[in-house]
Scaffold this motif. Structure first.
Motif, PDB file in Angstrom:
ATOM      1  N   LYS A  83     -92.015 -47.930   2.815  1.00 18.57           N
ATOM      2  CA  LYS A  83     -91.318 -49.120   3.307  1.00 18.57           C
ATOM      3  C   LYS A  83     -91.290 -50.218   2.251  1.00 18.57           C
ATOM      4  N   ALA A  84     -92.320 -50.238   1.406  1.00 14.44           N
ATOM      5  CA  ALA A  84     -92.425 -51.267   0.375  1.00 14.44           C
ATOM      6  C   ALA A  84     -91.580 -50.945  -0.858  1.00 14.44           C
ATOM      7  N   GLY A  85     -90.882 -49.805  -0.857  1.00 16.51           N
ATOM      8  CA  GLY A  85     -89.965 -49.506  -1.940  1.00 16.51           C
ATOM      9  C   GLY A  85     -90.390 -48.396  -2.878  1.00 16.51           C
ATOM     10  N   PHE A  86     -91.351 -47.567  -2.473  1.00 12.51           N
ATOM     11  CA  PHE A  86     -91.837 -46.497  -3.344  1.00 12.51           C
ATOM     12  C   PHE A  86     -91.450 -45.125  -2.793  1.00 12.51           C
ATOM     13  N   ALA A  87     -91.086 -44.228  -3.710  1.00 12.85           N
ATOM     14  CA  ALA A  87     -90.905 -42.823  -3.349  1.00 12.85           C
ATOM     15  C   ALA A  87     -92.284 -42.190  -3.361  1.00 12.85           C
ATOM     16  N   VAL A  88     -92.757 -41.783  -2.200  1.00 19.96           N
ATOM     17  CA  VAL A  88     -94.151 -41.369  -2.014  1.00 19.96           C
ATOM     18  C   VAL A  88     -94.208 -39.865  -1.764  1.00 19.96           C
ATOM     19  N   CYS A  89     -95.125 -39.193  -2.439  1.00 24.28           N
ATOM     20  CA  CYS A  89     -95.316 -37.761  -2.201  1.00 24.28           C
ATOM     21  C   CYS A  89     -96.795 -37.468  -2.001  1.00 24.28           C
ATOM     22  N   ALA A  90     -97.083 -36.344  -1.351  1.00 24.92           N
ATOM     23  CA  ALA A  90     -98.465 -35.939  -1.116  1.00 24.92           C
ATOM     24  C   ALA A  90     -98.528 -34.432  -0.951  1.00 24.92           C
ATOM     25  N   ILE A  91     -99.715 -33.881  -1.184  1.00 22.51           N
ATOM     26  CA  ILE A  91     -99.947 -32.443  -1.075  1.00 22.51           C
ATOM     27  C   ILE A  91    -101.236 -32.213  -0.302  1.00 22.51           C
ATOM     28  N   ASP A  92    -101.240 -31.170   0.532  1.00 21.10           N
ATOM     29  CA  ASP A  92    -102.486 -30.747   1.188  1.00 21.10           C
ATOM     30  C   ASP A  92    -103.250 -29.844   0.231  1.00 21.10           C
ATOM     31  N   HIS A  93    -104.485 -30.211  -0.104  1.00 24.24           N
ATOM     32  CA  HIS A  93    -105.299 -29.366  -0.972  1.00 24.24           C
ATOM     33  C   HIS A  93    -105.578 -28.025  -0.293  1.00 24.24           C
ATOM     34  N   GLN A  94    -105.949 -27.034  -1.077  1.00 25.75           N
ATOM     35  CA  GLN A  94    -106.289 -25.727  -0.526  1.00 25.75           C
ATOM     36  C   GLN A  94    -107.349 -25.882   0.565  1.00 25.75           C
ATOM     37  N   GLY A  95    -107.153 -25.163   1.679  1.00 22.08           N
ATOM     38  CA  GLY A  95    -108.109 -25.222   2.771  1.00 22.08           C
ATOM     39  C   GLY A  95    -108.049 -26.488   3.603  1.00 22.08           C
ATOM     40  N   HIS A  96    -107.009 -27.284   3.401  1.00 20.20           N
ATOM     41  CA  HIS A  96    -106.856 -28.542   4.132  1.00 20.20           C
ATOM     42  C   HIS A  96    -105.455 -28.629   4.736  1.00 20.20           C
ATOM     43  N   GLY A  97    -105.350 -29.328   5.857  1.00 21.00           N
ATOM     44  CA  GLY A  97    -104.055 -29.547   6.471  1.00 21.00           C
ATOM     45  C   GLY A  97    -103.327 -28.250   6.763  1.00 21.00           C
ATOM     46  N   VAL A 112    -107.633 -27.447  -7.966  1.00 20.30           N
ATOM     47  CA  VAL A 112    -107.038 -28.446  -7.081  1.00 20.30           C
ATOM     48  C   VAL A 112    -106.356 -29.534  -7.909  1.00 20.30           C
ATOM     49  N   VAL A 113    -107.000 -29.944  -8.998  1.00 22.34           N
ATOM     50  CA  VAL A 113    -106.385 -30.908  -9.910  1.00 22.34           C
ATOM     51  C   VAL A 113    -105.094 -30.327 -10.483  1.00 22.34           C
ATOM     52  N   ASP A 114    -105.119 -29.039 -10.858  1.00 29.43           N
ATOM     53  CA  ASP A 114    -103.911 -28.376 -11.374  1.00 29.43           C
ATOM     54  C   ASP A 114    -102.780 -28.413 -10.350  1.00 29.43           C
ATOM     55  N   ASP A 115    -103.105 -28.110  -9.085  1.00 32.41           N
ATOM     56  CA  ASP A 115    -102.091 -28.124  -8.026  1.00 32.41           C
ATOM     57  C   ASP A 115    -101.435 -29.499  -7.916  1.00 32.41           C
ATOM     58  N   CYS A 116    -102.256 -30.539  -7.941  1.00 31.15           N
ATOM     59  CA  CYS A 116    -101.733 -31.902  -7.826  1.00 31.15           C
ATOM     60  C   CYS A 116    -100.825 -32.229  -9.006  1.00 31.15           C
ATOM     61  N   ILE A 117    -101.278 -31.925 -10.202  1.00 27.23           N
ATOM     62  CA  ILE A 117    -100.475 -32.225 -11.390  1.00 27.23           C
ATOM     63  C   ILE A 117     -99.134 -31.503 -11.336  1.00 27.23           C
ATOM     64  N   ASP A 118     -99.153 -30.231 -10.977  1.00 28.24           N
ATOM     65  CA  ASP A 118     -97.911 -29.448 -10.926  1.00 28.24           C
ATOM     66  C   ASP A 118     -96.925 -30.045  -9.931  1.00 28.24           C
ATOM     67  N   PHE A 119     -97.406 -30.359  -8.725  1.00 25.18           N
ATOM     68  CA  PHE A 119     -96.490 -30.901  -7.720  1.00 25.18           C
ATOM     69  C   PHE A 119     -96.054 -32.319  -8.059  1.00 25.18           C
ATOM     70  N   PHE A 120     -96.984 -33.153  -8.488  1.00 22.24           N
ATOM     71  CA  PHE A 120     -96.614 -34.529  -8.807  1.00 22.24           C
ATOM     72  C   PHE A 120     -95.604 -34.581  -9.952  1.00 22.24           C
ATOM     73  N   ASP A 121     -95.788 -33.733 -10.957  1.00 24.69           N
ATOM     74  CA  ASP A 121     -94.824 -33.688 -12.066  1.00 24.69           C
ATOM     75  C   ASP A 121     -93.439 -33.267 -11.566  1.00 24.69           C
ATOM     76  N   GLU A 122     -93.417 -32.268 -10.677  1.00 29.17           N
ATOM     77  CA  GLU A 122     -92.134 -31.807 -10.140  1.00 29.17           C
ATOM     78  C   GLU A 122     -91.471 -32.908  -9.319  1.00 29.17           C
ATOM     79  N   PHE A 123     -92.243 -33.617  -8.507  1.00 30.46           N
ATOM     80  CA  PHE A 123     -91.673 -34.687  -7.692  1.00 30.46           C
ATOM     81  C   PHE A 123     -91.141 -35.811  -8.575  1.00 30.46           C
ATOM     82  N   ARG A 124     -91.878 -36.161  -9.613  1.00 30.79           N
ATOM     83  CA  ARG A 124     -91.426 -37.215 -10.516  1.00 30.79           C
ATOM     84  C   ARG A 124     -90.122 -36.828 -11.209  1.00 30.79           C
ATOM     85  N   SER A 125     -89.945 -35.526 -11.461  1.00 31.61           N
ATOM     86  CA  SER A 125     -88.731 -35.070 -12.148  1.00 31.61           C
ATOM     87  C   SER A 125     -87.487 -35.247 -11.287  1.00 31.61           C
TER      88      SER A 125
END
Length: 321
Positions: A83-97, A112-125
């Motif tokens: 709502k404040a103007g940001f494109a927001v993304c999130a990922i459920d870590h393995q064994g969560h959600g 888990v850090v690798d998973d976050c980096i991979d998805f966050f980089d893709e979302f930023r692209s």
């Protein structure tokens, strides 16, 4: 701007609304997708973006904590930032959600850090490379966010640490001598739910009772004891980070409850003192608990309002540089 938690009730983060009506009410678009990581696990990802006429002023990647997920409370915070103007993304870590994996089991933080980096980089692209990008992290997510920033120096324009796990409070650690024997148990039966903690996480995290009930109402929230190898890894991660505080250079906003008995406030104070970041701010809020979203409405709106102000200011500075 009020945090959407004020519209929840003790059984649903959306209160009496449907998710679709809730998003529309807050002028936010939402979507989700499963990705498959390098280990063959299906991981749940989702994102929220402001609807026109609100422009996107930055990208924000959200990192949830241990036993958490990108839905429920974290989703409400993500909607707040969208709502404040940001494109927001999130990922459920393995064994969560909604993600694959043994429930609440993280025997090694690095994948888990690798998973976050991979998805966050893709979302930023998906967005303009000129948009500033930030990390927002809660509890264990704070440790993960710091590790992300250490692996990718200069890649992020700022990190917000909310109740970050830089050290586990002595009031919450397994009692002696189990803490010192964990390596033996983890080596023999790594997935054994043997590790007692001094209090349940919701009971010592959320000050408002109805929010505790909402936390427990999530059908995906683990309620059993931590597994041996996971507990051992969480302690190891804290030690690793404490040895690397001087390497932290990213702009930091550290926000923590002064009465947090899960993640030790003294450890984030030490991070603040030792971090090499030229732009760093710390807010230790007296009397507040581990989950700042679990405080009364006035406190929630004040704390998260400061976060939005910090993000908007840094986004403006990043665009101007």
């Amino acid at each position: 701007m009020a945090h959407p938690i004020s519209e929840a009730n003790d059984t649903s983060p959306f209160g009496s609304s449907t998710p679709e009506d809730f998003y529309a009410h807050h002028s936010v678009a939402h979507d989700s997708h499963y990705i498959t990581n390098s280990r063959g696990l299906k991981l749940f990802t989702q994102w929220w973006t402001p609807l026109p006429p609100t422009p996107i002023t930055g990208v924000l990647a959200v990192v949830h904590g241990f036993t958490g997920e990108s839905s429920w409370f974290v989703q409400l915070t993500s909607i707040f930032f969208a709502k404040a103007g940001f494109a927001v993304c999130a990922i459920d870590h393995q064994g969560h959600g909604f993600s694959d994996g043994l429930i609440a089991h993280i025997p090694d933080i690095n994948p888990v850090v690798d998973d976050c980096i991979d998805f966050f980089d893709e979302f930023r692209s998906r967005h303009s490379p000129s948009l500033p990008a930030f990390l927002y992290a809660e509890s264990l997510g704070g440790a993960i966010a710091l590790l992300i920033s250490l692996r990718r120096p200069g890649s992020w324009d700022g990190v917000i640490l909310n109740g970050a796990m830089c050290g586990i409070s002595a009031k919450f650690k397994p009692p002696w001598p189990l803490e010192h024997l964990l390596f033996l148990v983890a080596a023999v039966i790594p997935t054994w739910r043997i590790v007692p903690t001094r209090g349940s996480i919701p009971d010592v995290s959320f000050k408002e009772e109805w929010k505790r009930r909402l936390a427990l109402a999530s059908p995906r929230r683990p309620t059993a004891r931590p597994r041996a190898a996971t507990a051992l890894e969480l302690l190891r991660v804290c030690r690793e980070l404490q040895g690397r505080f001087e390497e932290v250079e990213v702009p930091l906003l550290i926000v923590h409850g002064g009465e947090d008995v899960v993640c030790d406030p003294a450890c984030v104070e030490e991070l603040y003192r030792r971090a090499a970041s030229k732009d760093k701010t710390i807010r230790i809020h007296p009397g507040m608990w581990h989950q700042l979203v679990g405080e009364p409405k006035e406190s929630v709106d004040m704390v998260f309002g400061e976060m939005v102000d910090w993000l908007r200011t840094r986004a403006q500075l990043a665009r101007a540089s």
